[in-house]
Design a protein around this motif. Structure first.
Motif, PDB file in Angstrom:
ATOM      1  N   LEU A 109      -8.124  17.636 -17.675  1.00 19.36           N
ATOM      2  CA  LEU A 109      -7.448  19.185 -17.610  1.00 19.36           C
ATOM      3  C   LEU A 109      -7.789  20.328 -18.713  1.00 19.36           C
ATOM      4  N   ARG A 111     -10.414  22.130 -18.382  1.00 21.89           N
ATOM      5  CA  ARG A 111     -11.253  23.136 -17.771  1.00 21.89           C
ATOM      6  C   ARG A 111     -12.871  22.973 -17.983  1.00 21.89           C
ATOM      7  N   ARG A 140      -1.781  26.308 -21.564  1.00 23.76           N
ATOM      8  CA  ARG A 140      -0.752  26.122 -20.412  1.00 23.76           C
ATOM      9  C   ARG A 140       0.614  26.313 -20.625  1.00 23.76           C
ATOM     10  N   ALA A 152       0.557  13.583 -14.388  1.00 24.32           N
ATOM     11  CA  ALA A 152      -0.704  13.005 -14.681  1.00 24.32           C
ATOM     12  C   ALA A 152      -0.505  11.789 -15.178  1.00 24.32           C
TER      13      ALA A 152
END
Length: 186
Positions: A109, A111, A140, A152
């Motif tokens: 997560l 990026r 986030r 997740a």
């Protein structure tokens, strides 16, 4: 940052789910009491019969081995919900596995490293894992980020349960309960 999760409340809820003494023939872990396996109890100095393991001893083992040692208390300072999930998964699969799930999810997560560096999934919560978690929440948002991260973790956990049942048919005896009691809101 939210109020740290109360370990005593987490342990109480866990023991309620786990129940008392169990010696299921399909369980490779052997006899358990309050969810504590005999090898774990012995490794922590308990020499008595598993059937009569004192609840207080189980509570001490849970706090020491499944909360403090893996540093889930440090995660709780950032997210009590996330720490509760890691604790529960750690009890059921091992703290190393739960921590590896967190590290894998944070890396996936990030990026492609724009938000924070990739983590080595070593199963230990150290400064890099905590920095990544802080950066993830900063990027986030606490509420949305926490929800996505929990999803997740649960996806990884569910996949592992299915794989355990596929690889060892005797584990099918536990699959329904694992999915019913370990995945999703409790």
């Amino acid at each position: 940052m939210d109020e740290p999760a109360s370990i005593s409340e987490l342990i109480d809820a866990l023991i309620e789910r786990e129940g008392g003494y169990v010696n299921h023939p399909a369980d490779k872990g052997g006899p358990t009491c309050f969810g504590i396996t005999e090898p774990v109890a012995r490794a922590h100095g308990y020499a008595g019969a598993m059937r009569v393991l004192p609840r207080e001893e189980a509570e001490r083992i849970y706090e020491r081995l499944y909360w403090l040692r893996p540093r889930f208390d440090e995660v709780a300072k950032r997210s009590s919900r996330l720490a509760a999930e890691l604790f529960d998964t750690g009890v059921n699969m091992g703290p190393w596995v739960a921590t590896t799930f967190l590290q894998r999810a944070l890396t996936a997560l990030n990026r492609n490293g724009l938000d924070y560096p990739d983590l080595v999934p070593d199963g230990r919560i150290g400064s890099q894992t905590l920095v990544a978690l802080d950066a993830f929440f900063a990027r986030r948002g606490k509420q949305c980020g926490e929800t996505v991260l929990l999803r997740a973790l649960e996806a990884l956990q569910g996949e592992r349960y299915l794989r355990l049942a596929e690889r060892r048919p005797a584990n099918e005896a536990f699959l329904y309960g694992w999915l019913a009691n370990r995945i999703g809101e409790r």
